[in-house]
Design an enzyme around this catalytic site. Structure first.
Site, PDB file in Angstrom:
ATOM      1  CB  CYS A 291       7.424  35.693  56.785  1.00 44.67           C
ATOM      2  SG  CYS A 291       7.998  36.683  55.327  1.00 44.67           S
ATOM      3  CB  CYS A 292       9.501  34.582  62.279  1.00 46.23           C
ATOM      4  SG  CYS A 292       8.919  36.018  63.453  1.00 46.23           S
ATOM      5  CB  ALA A 293       4.107  36.195  62.883  1.00 44.03           C
ATOM      6  N   PRO A 294       3.438  33.051  63.437  1.00 44.06           N
ATOM      7  CG  PRO A 294       1.927  31.617  64.518  1.00 44.06           C
ATOM      8  CD  PRO A 294       2.485  31.759  63.100  1.00 44.06           C
ATOM      9  N   GLY A 295       5.552  32.174  65.150  1.00 39.94           N
ATOM     10  CA  GLY A 295       6.717  31.711  65.810  1.00 39.94           C
ATOM     11  C   GLY A 295       6.722  30.183  65.999  1.00 39.94           C
ATOM     12  CE  LYS A 297       6.316  27.617  58.417  1.00 41.13           C
ATOM     13  NZ  LYS A 297       5.034  27.968  58.941  1.00 41.13           N
ATOM     14  CG  ASP A 342       9.652  45.606  53.433  1.00 41.46           C
ATOM     15  OD1 ASP A 342       9.603  44.292  53.452  1.00 41.46           O
ATOM     16  OD2 ASP A 342       8.987  46.237  52.844  1.00 41.46           O
ATOM     17  CB  CYS A 424      -0.091  27.809  53.278  1.00 39.40           C
ATOM     18  SG  CYS A 424      -0.579  29.553  53.519  1.00 39.40           S
TER      19      CYS A 424
END
Length: 559
Positions: A291-295, A297, A342, A424
């Protein structure tokens, strides 16, 4: 006296220039009485100058004196008695005012320790509908209630239970801090009462602005000097980070400087650096950011890998992937592949050419979607728009994603085999509960995160008991670490085999209450039970049952 009385109506008029008949008549009468016009003019001039110099209040005082001159002696004696009585009353009032601060403090202290009656609470509720609540009174009541609860045996009111004090405290905190009753109950289960107040207060203050230096293009020392020259007041983030900087104030927009546009740094929260540090990616590895957004990490992983190896940056939201692509281009990341899938479907795409080439990932980072209860300072709407269904829905999705992340890792990797799970959120249902579920469903164990600070995860919460290794997980809070609330756990996968008892993880994950009851039995014990109770058990595993049934049929024939 009559001459003076006649002078008053002619006050302010110039005798020489006036043409008014009355004034001339008055001047003629004064002239006749005094005997000369010169004396009249002198007397008139002197009296007018004296009266003009008086202020209006002084004139009124003179008038009162003249009026009092005609009073009788009895009246004057009565006035003197009244004045003495007034002075005596003033002295008494002064003594009361001197004593009143101490008395008022005592009254306030006594009132703080008394619970309001049901009628008073109903009256307050009715008033709150018409007018906003008095926050000062509510704050004082919260402080008094906290003092009682900290020493309940000594300070409690007779006939009152602890639950009544807690119910009032929860109601007052909900009104003062604008939280829903559901969320406050959850927070009261997690934090002790004094720490809960600190947590709620910390959520009212925004976290410091932090940036991460992009070491692919510059060094932190050079970046700090360039920003200082532009009027930015900053400091290193802390000893635990070699790339972070905290921004106190700036005369230029931090998100529009030439250094930002050139990709020298990334606006990123301090807590977002922690999971990547726990993942500890190595050069030439295959990494999956599920789950990379917004980039932020993803670019940090590429930075630590020095643009070697391969990163698969995936997100299920195509709109959010636009910011990922933009940030990766701006920061100069060249070893990333962006995908829109997904995350729960990754283990099921083994027939895909990409999966066949990769053969599994060395490390996986899962920053799972969550309720956001750790970032209330950024999104105050979380205070009121979350309920039990939202928490359980997030927990169900997280359990599916974490099983998918574990299945995507190659346990035989020479350098990896690690999974980092982070959220979070500070809810136990989204953190320890999910981690404990993964420990029971897959061949993984928890290892140290490598982070030197942070609070240990819960091994027991209310009536639930988690695996003792959950002590190695880490929790971060805004009131203790001055960063967003965060949870980090690190797994090590020791076998690619999926335990046979878990054929449908998605169905079992949908019922959180069944998690503690599903305990894996040893394989040897299962074989004995299957051999002795073939006819009684329903076939959850067709292949194994057929094998045992054939052996049971063949044995009597051989005999």
């Amino acid at each position: 006296a009559p001459a003076k009385a006649k002078k008053i109506p002619s006050k302010g008029n110039n005798v020489e220039l006036s043409s008014d008949g009355e004034v001339e008549e008055g001047s003629w009468e004064m002239e006749e009485e005094d005997g000369s016009s010169e004396e009249m003019v002198d007397d008139y001039g002197a009296s007018s100058s004296e009266e003009e110099e008086l202020l209006p209040i002084e004139k009124a005082a003179l008038k009162q004196k003249s009026d009092r001159g005609g009073l009788s002696e009895d009246d004057s004696e009565e006035e003197e008695e009244e004045e003495t009585a007034e002075e005596a009353s003033r002295q008494k009032m002064g003594q009361k005012e001197e004593e009143s601060p101490d008395l008022q403090l005592n009254v306030d202290i006594d009132e703080q320790f008394k619970l309001p009656t049901n009628e008073q609470i109903e009256r307050e509720d009715i008033l709150f509908i018409c007018d906003p609540p008095d926050l000062h009174i509510i704050h004082q009541r919260i402080k008094g209630n906290m003092e009682v609860l900290q020493d309940f045996v000594v300070k409690r009111e007779e006939g009152r239970t602890r639950q009544e004090y807690l119910a009032l405290l929860r109601q007052d905190m909900a009104a003062y801090y604008s939280y829903s009753d559901f969320l406050l109950m959850k927070l009261m289960d997690i934090f002790p009462l004094p720490e809960l107040i600190n947590f709620l207060e910390a959520n009212e203050v925004p976290r410091p602005v932090t940036i991460r230096t992009n070491t692919l293009k510059t060094r932190r020392r050079d970046l700090a000097q360039a920003l200082i020259n532009r009027g930015v007041n900053l400091d290193p983030l802390g000893k635990w980070s070699k790339t972070g900087l905290v921004i106190y104030d700036s005369s230029v927009p931090i998100g529009a400087t030439p250094e930002y546009l050139a990709g020298h740094y990334m606006l990123q929260g301090a807590s977002s650096l922690l999971p990547v540090m726990a993942l500890a990616p190595q050069e030439n590895e295959r990494i999956l950011d599920m789950c990379c957004a917004p980039g932020g990490k993803t670019s940090y992983i590429a930075q630590l890998m020095k643009n070697t190896g391969m990163i698969l940056a995936n997100d299920s939201n195509a709109e959010r992937l636009r910011s990922v692509v933009g940030n990766l281009h701006r920061l100069g990341v060249t070893n990333a592949v962006v995908s829109n899938c997904d995350g729960r479907q990754f283990p099921k795409v083994r027939s895909c050419l990409l999966w066949g080439v990769l053969g599994g990932f060395d490390r996986v980072l899962l920053d799972a979607p969550c309720s956001g209860t750790g970032v209330i300072s950024k999104d105050p709407a979380v205070k009121t728009n979350k309920d039990e269904k939202d928490i359980l829905r997030c927990a169900h999705l997280q359990k599916e994603l974490i099983l998918s992340a574990i299945d995507s890792v190659n346990a035989a990797s020479e350098t990896g085999g690690y999974i980092v799970y982070c959220t979070c959120s500070i809810m136990v249902e989204e953190n320890e509960w999910v981690v404990d579920y993964a420990l029971k469903k897959r061949n993984v164990r928890l290892v140290a995160t490598g982070l030197d600070f942070g609070k240990e995860g819960f091994t027991r919460f209310k009536d639930r008991r988690f695996h003792p290794s959950l002590k190695s997980t880490r929790r971060f809070y805004p009131h203790t670490h001055n960063m967003d609330g965060f949870f980090v756990a690190k797994f090590k996968k020791f076998s690619n085999a999926i335990p046979q008892a878990q054929k449908e993880p998605a169905v079992e994950a949908a019922t959180p209450s069944a998690v503690p009851d599903t305990v894996m039995e040893p394989q040897l014990k299962k074989k004995k039970l299957e051999g002795s109770k073939v006819k009684e058990q329903k076939p959850p595993q067709p292949a194994l049952k057929k094998r045992h049934s054939l052996q049971a049929q063949r044995r009597p024939l051989k005999a």
